[in-house]
Design a protein around this motif. Structure first.
Motif, PDB file in Angstrom:
ATOM      1  N   VAL A  22      18.204  -3.056 -58.337  1.00  0.00           N
ATOM      2  CA  VAL A  22      17.754  -2.875 -56.963  1.00  0.00           C
ATOM      3  C   VAL A  22      18.313  -3.989 -56.036  1.00  0.00           C
ATOM      4  CG1 VAL A  22      15.440  -3.109 -55.502  1.00  0.00           C
ATOM      5  CG2 VAL A  22      15.230  -2.092 -57.754  1.00  0.00           C
ATOM      6  N   GLN A  23      18.688  -5.139 -56.575  1.00  0.00           N
ATOM      7  CA  GLN A  23      19.270  -6.214 -55.851  1.00  0.00           C
ATOM      8  C   GLN A  23      20.586  -5.500 -55.458  1.00  0.00           C
ATOM      9  OE1 GLN A  23      17.458  -6.814 -58.483  1.00  0.00           O
ATOM     10  NE2 GLN A  23      16.138  -8.225 -58.043  1.00  0.00           N
ATOM     11  N   THR A  24      21.462  -5.008 -56.300  1.00  0.00           N
ATOM     12  CA  THR A  24      22.633  -4.365 -56.026  1.00  0.00           C
ATOM     13  C   THR A  24      22.746  -3.310 -55.022  1.00  0.00           C
ATOM     14  OG1 THR A  24      23.256  -4.772 -58.089  1.00  0.00           O
ATOM     15  CG2 THR A  24      24.518  -3.140 -57.077  1.00  0.00           C
ATOM     16  N   ILE A  25      21.697  -2.419 -54.980  1.00  0.00           N
ATOM     17  CA  ILE A  25      21.378  -1.352 -53.955  1.00  0.00           C
ATOM     18  C   ILE A  25      20.991  -2.127 -52.440  1.00  0.00           C
ATOM     19  CG2 ILE A  25      19.897   0.471 -52.972  1.00  0.00           C
ATOM     20  CD1 ILE A  25      22.017   1.112 -55.148  1.00  0.00           C
ATOM     21  N   ARG A  26      20.166  -3.143 -52.577  1.00  0.00           N
ATOM     22  CA  ARG A  26      19.907  -3.943 -51.526  1.00  0.00           C
ATOM     23  C   ARG A  26      21.082  -4.411 -50.876  1.00  0.00           C
ATOM     24  NH1 ARG A  26      14.237  -6.439 -53.871  1.00  0.00           N
ATOM     25  NH2 ARG A  26      12.819  -4.698 -53.384  1.00  0.00           N
ATOM     26  N   ARG A  27      21.863  -5.071 -51.647  1.00  0.00           N
ATOM     27  CA  ARG A  27      23.368  -5.586 -51.048  1.00  0.00           C
ATOM     28  C   ARG A  27      24.250  -4.562 -50.594  1.00  0.00           C
ATOM     29  NH1 ARG A  27      24.774  -7.889 -55.279  1.00  0.00           N
ATOM     30  NH2 ARG A  27      26.225  -6.407 -56.150  1.00  0.00           N
ATOM     31  N   ASP A  28      24.140  -3.511 -51.149  1.00  0.00           N
ATOM     32  CA  ASP A  28      24.920  -2.306 -50.723  1.00  0.00           C
ATOM     33  C   ASP A  28      24.420  -1.573 -49.261  1.00  0.00           C
ATOM     34  OD1 ASP A  28      26.546  -1.958 -53.003  1.00  0.00           O
ATOM     35  OD2 ASP A  28      25.354  -0.600 -53.742  1.00  0.00           O
ATOM     36  N   LEU A  29      23.014  -1.823 -48.931  1.00  0.00           N
ATOM     37  CA  LEU A  29      22.404  -1.371 -47.943  1.00  0.00           C
ATOM     38  C   LEU A  29      22.693  -2.274 -46.886  1.00  0.00           C
ATOM     39  CD1 LEU A  29      19.087  -0.035 -49.114  1.00  0.00           C
ATOM     40  CD2 LEU A  29      20.843   1.423 -48.492  1.00  0.00           C
ATOM     41  N   ARG A  30      22.584  -3.691 -46.964  1.00  0.00           N
ATOM     42  CA  ARG A  30      23.126  -4.729 -46.013  1.00  0.00           C
ATOM     43  C   ARG A  30      24.529  -4.472 -45.518  1.00  0.00           C
ATOM     44  NH1 ARG A  30      20.031  -8.423 -49.534  1.00  0.00           N
ATOM     45  NH2 ARG A  30      21.848  -9.062 -50.331  1.00  0.00           N
ATOM     46  N   GLN A  31      25.337  -3.994 -46.383  1.00  0.00           N
ATOM     47  CA  GLN A  31      26.786  -4.014 -46.007  1.00  0.00           C
ATOM     48  C   GLN A  31      27.029  -2.748 -45.293  1.00  0.00           C
ATOM     49  OE1 GLN A  31      28.581  -3.952 -49.974  1.00  0.00           O
ATOM     50  NE2 GLN A  31      28.581  -6.335 -50.304  1.00  0.00           N
ATOM     51  N   LEU A  32      26.237  -1.634 -45.592  1.00  0.00           N
ATOM     52  CA  LEU A  32      26.394  -0.430 -44.756  1.00  0.00           C
ATOM     53  C   LEU A  32      25.773  -0.408 -43.411  1.00  0.00           C
ATOM     54  CD1 LEU A  32      25.603   2.130 -47.655  1.00  0.00           C
ATOM     55  CD2 LEU A  32      27.843   1.832 -46.411  1.00  0.00           C
ATOM     56  N   CYS A  33      24.555  -1.329 -43.342  1.00  0.00           N
ATOM     57  CA  CYS A  33      23.890  -1.546 -42.313  1.00  0.00           C
ATOM     58  C   CYS A  33      24.772  -2.273 -41.278  1.00  0.00           C
ATOM     59  CB  CYS A  33      22.802  -2.265 -42.222  1.00  0.00           C
ATOM     60  SG  CYS A  33      21.350  -1.252 -43.134  1.00  0.00           S
ATOM     61  N   ALA A  34      25.363  -3.707 -41.812  1.00  0.00           N
ATOM     62  CA  ALA A  34      26.282  -4.494 -41.137  1.00  0.00           C
ATOM     63  C   ALA A  34      27.647  -3.532 -40.588  1.00  0.00           C
ATOM     64  CB  ALA A  34      27.048  -5.538 -41.774  1.00  0.00           C
ATOM     65  N   ALA A  35      27.947  -2.409 -41.193  1.00  0.00           N
ATOM     66  CA  ALA A  35      29.057  -1.541 -40.760  1.00  0.00           C
ATOM     67  C   ALA A  35      28.681  -0.639 -39.692  1.00  0.00           C
ATOM     68  CB  ALA A  35      29.846  -0.947 -41.769  1.00  0.00           C
ATOM     69  N   GLY A  36      27.335  -0.518 -39.389  1.00  0.00           N
ATOM     70  CA  GLY A  36      26.730   0.520 -38.239  1.00  0.00           C
ATOM     71  C   GLY A  36      26.770   1.737 -39.115  1.00  0.00           C
ATOM     72  N   LEU A  37      26.861   1.725 -40.301  1.00  0.00           N
ATOM     73  CA  LEU A  37      26.733   3.201 -41.053  1.00  0.00           C
ATOM     74  C   LEU A  37      25.199   3.769 -41.246  1.00  0.00           C
ATOM     75  CD1 LEU A  37      29.616   2.657 -43.163  1.00  0.00           C
ATOM     76  CD2 LEU A  37      29.580   4.195 -41.229  1.00  0.00           C
ATOM     77  N   LEU A  38      24.343   2.735 -41.468  1.00  0.00           N
ATOM     78  CA  LEU A  38      22.996   2.824 -41.859  1.00  0.00           C
ATOM     79  C   LEU A  38      22.067   1.933 -40.961  1.00  0.00           C
ATOM     80  CD1 LEU A  38      22.680   3.257 -45.690  1.00  0.00           C
ATOM     81  CD2 LEU A  38      22.599   5.303 -43.798  1.00  0.00           C
ATOM     82  N   GLU A  39      20.611   2.236 -40.862  1.00  0.00           N
ATOM     83  CA  GLU A  39      19.915   1.029 -40.108  1.00  0.00           C
ATOM     84  C   GLU A  39      18.728   0.754 -41.273  1.00  0.00           C
ATOM     85  OE1 GLU A  39      18.375   2.537 -36.555  1.00  0.00           O
ATOM     86  OE2 GLU A  39      20.291   2.425 -35.461  1.00  0.00           O
ATOM     87  N   ARG A  40      18.500  -0.544 -41.602  1.00  0.00           N
ATOM     88  CA  ARG A  40      17.282  -0.828 -42.504  1.00  0.00           C
ATOM     89  C   ARG A  40      16.099  -0.580 -41.944  1.00  0.00           C
ATOM     90  NH1 ARG A  40      18.439  -4.554 -46.574  1.00  0.00           N
ATOM     91  NH2 ARG A  40      16.525  -3.834 -47.139  1.00  0.00           N
ATOM     92  N   VAL A  41      15.339  -0.154 -42.864  1.00  0.00           N
ATOM     93  CA  VAL A  41      13.806  -0.008 -42.619  1.00  0.00           C
ATOM     94  C   VAL A  41      13.138  -0.692 -43.923  1.00  0.00           C
ATOM     95  CG1 VAL A  41      14.093   1.901 -41.096  1.00  0.00           C
ATOM     96  CG2 VAL A  41      13.591   2.253 -43.546  1.00  0.00           C
ATOM     97  N   HIS A  42      11.707  -0.752 -43.531  1.00  0.00           N
ATOM     98  CA  HIS A  42      11.012  -1.334 -45.093  1.00  0.00           C
ATOM     99  C   HIS A  42      11.271  -0.340 -45.947  1.00  0.00           C
ATOM    100  CE1 HIS A  42       8.209  -3.379 -47.127  1.00  0.00           C
ATOM    101  NE2 HIS A  42       7.415  -2.462 -47.395  1.00  0.00           N
ATOM    102  N   GLY A  43      11.926  -0.886 -47.190  1.00  0.00           N
ATOM    103  CA  GLY A  43      12.048  -0.315 -48.630  1.00  0.00           C
ATOM    104  C   GLY A  43      13.457   0.396 -48.641  1.00  0.00           C
ATOM    105  N   GLY A  44      14.203   0.508 -47.505  1.00  0.00           N
ATOM    106  CA  GLY A  44      15.366   1.319 -47.576  1.00  0.00           C
ATOM    107  C   GLY A  44      16.215   1.354 -46.260  1.00  0.00           C
TER     108      GLY A  44
END
Length: 255
Positions: free
Chosen positions: A33-55
């Motif tokens: 899960v930590q790997t996915i959370r790191r992936d999500l942080r990177q994608l959000c930093a690039a403006g491709l996704l937005e973080r919400v609780h749990g994903g």
């Protein structure tokens, strides 16, 4: 599976379903899960996704994300912004709070203030402030938007036209690099524009994620804002424009 392949898979799933969950992705891709959370942080930093609780969810474009998801976005940052904003507002003041999860956080932060008169077109804000016996709350009537408790339209704008308040505390769904404040609903934007006209000073409350989002309707410009409370201004050029516009910027500290 390498990082690039995971990122593509996550983006594809988000485009298909609108939202992705970290635990489900970890199980699906066979990684921690930590790997996915790191992936999500990177994608959000690039403006491709937005973080919400749990994903994460797809970034906004012509329609906003759900209100509960917006409440979860950058919650701790919004609390910090709200506390700093409350420091700018003295007791015995009149103010307007418009629709938004950050303005709701400001309402919570005003719980210890005394002798306030608050005008709002946000039923959530009215309910939050109802517990403060030293605060007069006036609700601007309008058409109820059930998704977020907002009151919008001609009646709300006409109601606001009757006031001249000390402060307008407003949010925005997006801020572009030219300094334009943007939102999704033209009816809500009309009300926000009336609020700015009805205030002696305007305070914009918005976290830095708003610089990565898009929305189609212009509210105003940062040049029309007296004070901007945020956690970061990502563009040095825009920071210099704020100085030129005499828009005072308060950057809160984040963990």
């Amino acid at each position: 599976m390498d990082t690039e392949t995971r990122h593509q898979h996550i983006r594809t799933r988000a485009q298909t379903e609108g939202r992705v969950a970290a635990t489900a992705l970890a199980t699906e891709l066979g990684v921690a899960v930590q790997t996915i959370r790191r992936d999500l942080r990177q994608l959000c930093a690039a403006g491709l996704l937005e973080r919400v609780h749990g994903g994460a969810v797809l970034p906004s474009g012509v329609s906003n994300i759900g209100y509960d998801d917006r409440r979860a976005l950058n919650r701790d940052v919004k609390i910090g912004i709200a506390r700093r904003t409350a420091q700018l507002i003295p007791d015995n003041a009149s103010l307007f709070l418009n629709i938004g999860t950050t303005t709701e956080a400001v309402a919570h932060a005003l719980h210890a203030h005394r002798n306030l008169m608050v005008v709002t077109n946000n039923l959530n804000v009215a309910n939050i402030l109802a517990s403060n016996q030293s605060c007069d709350v006036i609700v601007a009537g309008g058409s109820l938007r059930r998704t977020d408790g907002g009151l919008v339209g001609d009646l709300a704008a006409l109601a606001i036209d009757r006031f001249k308040v000390d402060f307008a505390v407003i949010g925005a769904s997006a801020i572009d690099q030219s300094g334009d404040l943007l939102d999704f609903d033209p009816e809500e934007v009309r009300v926000s524009q009336q609020v700015i006209k009805a205030a002696r000073a305007t305070i914009l409350v918005a976290d830095a994620s708003k610089f990565t989002r898009k929305a189609p309707v212009k509210i105003a410009s940062l040049a029309q804002v007296d004070h901007f409370v945020t956690d970061n201004i990502p563009s040095e050029a825009l920071a210099h424009r704020c100085i030129d516009w005499q828009t005072r910027v308060s950057l809160i500290k984040t963990l």
